[in-house]
Motif scaffolding. Structure first.
Motif, mmCIF file in Angstrom:
data_model
loop_
_atom_site.group_PDB
_atom_site.id
_atom_site.type_symbol
_atom_site.label_atom_id
_atom_site.label_comp_id
_atom_site.label_asym_id
_atom_site.label_seq_id
_atom_site.Cartn_x
_atom_site.Cartn_y
_atom_site.Cartn_z
ATOM 1 N N THR A 102 40.855 1.792 60.117
ATOM 2 C CA THR A 102 42.383 1.429 59.721
ATOM 3 C C THR A 102 42.178 0.195 58.652
ATOM 4 N N ASP A 103 41.411 -0.821 58.715
ATOM 5 C CA ASP A 103 41.186 -1.915 57.892
ATOM 6 C C ASP A 103 41.168 -1.534 56.453
ATOM 7 N N ARG A 104 41.389 -2.406 55.717
ATOM 8 C CA ARG A 104 41.235 -2.306 54.515
ATOM 9 C C ARG A 104 39.649 -2.325 53.834
ATOM 10 N N VAL A 105 39.069 -3.163 54.573
ATOM 11 C CA VAL A 105 37.587 -3.357 54.401
ATOM 12 C C VAL A 105 36.677 -2.922 55.467
ATOM 13 N N ARG A 106 35.832 -2.006 54.973
ATOM 14 C CA ARG A 106 34.962 -1.110 55.895
ATOM 15 C C ARG A 106 33.694 -0.767 55.728
ATOM 16 N N PHE A 107 32.885 -0.963 56.844
ATOM 17 C CA PHE A 107 31.419 -0.888 56.747
ATOM 18 C C PHE A 107 30.812 0.022 57.835
ATOM 19 N N THR A 108 29.508 0.546 57.400
ATOM 20 C CA THR A 108 28.820 1.036 58.443
ATOM 21 C C THR A 108 27.346 0.964 58.212
ATOM 22 N N SER A 109 26.634 1.345 59.034
ATOM 23 C CA SER A 109 25.089 1.252 59.168
ATOM 24 C C SER A 109 24.528 2.767 59.278
ATOM 25 N N LEU A 110 23.483 3.167 58.448
ATOM 26 C CA LEU A 110 23.054 4.329 58.717
ATOM 27 C C LEU A 110 21.786 4.103 58.480
ATOM 28 N N VAL A 111 20.890 5.283 58.776
ATOM 29 C CA VAL A 111 19.377 5.553 58.690
ATOM 30 C C VAL A 111 19.313 6.563 57.549
ATOM 31 N N PRO A 112 18.263 6.557 56.892
ATOM 32 C CA PRO A 112 18.103 7.588 55.726
ATOM 33 C C PRO A 112 18.170 9.273 55.896
#
Length: 340
Positions: A102-112
């Motif tokens: 829901t936030d305007r600024v969004r992040f995630t962390s992934l592996v290849p």
């Protein structure tokens, strides 16, 4: 939960978590992370990304990349969203979870491997939500040229990270160390210094002394990686020191062979290792995911790197075996190549 993040008796009040290393090439080590080290890492990440925001958790929290999603959210004062991984990592599960942010600024962390699955025949909704992230941290293993190119072609904001449990996760973003982190190359081996360093390994004082060393009045972590540090501080990681395969008395970089193979049309992923050989001592071998003739792979490697680098054994898999944290299971893959 195996290799607990919390639990047991912590060695002192300053230790906030004990995180297991991946154990991709050996027995996992229990890394002690302090409140100050985790705070330095979270603040360094916010400065590098030039924002704080809401995070999507896609990785197990008993590994450092997943745990750090929770830490960054805590320091940012945002509510992370946890992807449902009860059925494993699937593009649909990721899409469903990303749609809940829901936030305007969004992040995630992934592996290849996760990103590869998301970009293999993606739905328009999956692509839309991937593009919605202000940054997608990509680490845990080399991404490979083909995956980087595919991500760029889809306008994804990928940030390649380098780090390990001993540095509270990623401490170099797109070749630039986080604020307060310093790297040196000593005889080709990377050393990392700064406030993000772990306090050492639980119940392993000898190993702690061996890997966390003092030099010039500063504490450094001695990595297993080869790399160079430019005069401006930027870092180039060449791969693990044990990445070099000595075959028939000639040295071969497994990373370079893997990069060449992954550039061959039809190859989706590749992992190159050395296996025992009566003739060569150690032979170059490759596990690949994709639909391509093995002879095309051998020809490509021969042209780019020479005959000595050509894989003597090539095994095609439906998918690379993975550890719970998402990294390739090198020990299992090595066994498959040895049996081929």
């Amino acid at each position: 939960m195996p290799d607990q993040v919390f639990g047991g008796e912590l060695p002192n009040d300053e230790i906030a978590a004990i995180i297991s290393t991946s154990g991709s090439t050996g027995t996992p080590k229990q890394t002690m992370l302090s409140v100050d080290a985790l705070a330095a890492s979270a603040m360094g990440t916010a400065l590098a990304l030039q924002a704080e925001g809401q995070w999507l958790l896609t990785l197990p929290v008993h590994y450092v990349a997943g745990f750090q999603v929770l830490v960054r959210s805590l320091y940012a004062g945002t509510q992370p969203w946890v992807m449902d991984t009860s059925g494993g990592f699937t593009p649909q599960a990721f899409t469903d979870a990303a749609g809940e942010l829901t936030d305007r600024v969004r992040f995630t962390s992934l592996v290849p491997t996760q990103l590869h699955r998301l970009l293999t025949d993606p739905t328009p909704e999956t692509l839309r939500l991937l593009r919605r992230f202000d940054a997608i941290l990509l680490g845990g293993a080399p991404a490979g040229a083909s995956l980087r190119s595919l991500a760029r072609s889809q306008d994804l904001k990928i940030v390649e990270t380098y780090g390990m449990s001993e540095t509270c996760g990623g401490c170099v973003y797109d070749g630039t160390p986080l604020d307060g982190v310093e790297l040196r190359s000593v005889e080709g081996r990377l050393r990392i210094g700064g406030a993000v360093l772990a306090d050492g390994y639980l119940d392993a004082p000898g190993l702690t002394e061996e890997r966390f060393v003092f030099n010039s009045g500063q504490r450094w972590f001695v990595t297993d990686d080869a790399g160079d540090v430019a005069t401006d501080g930027s870092v180039t990681v060449h791969g693990r020191l044990d990445d070099v395969i000595i075959t028939g008395a000639l040295k071969v970089s497994a990373t370079r062979v893997s990069d060449v193979i992954q550039a061959v049309p039809g190859v989706e992923q590749a992992l190159v290792l050395g296996i025992r050989s009566e003739e060569w001592g150690t032979a170059v071998a490759a596990a690949i995911v994709g639909d391509v003739d093995a002879e095309l792979i051998r020809q490509a490697v021969h042209v780019e790197l020479g005959a000595h680098a050509v894989p003597k054994s090539i095994v095609t898999l439906d998918a690379l075996p993975l550890l719970p944290g998402g990294k390739p299971d090198r020990r299992t893959i090595h066994t498959l190549l040895e049996r081929a």
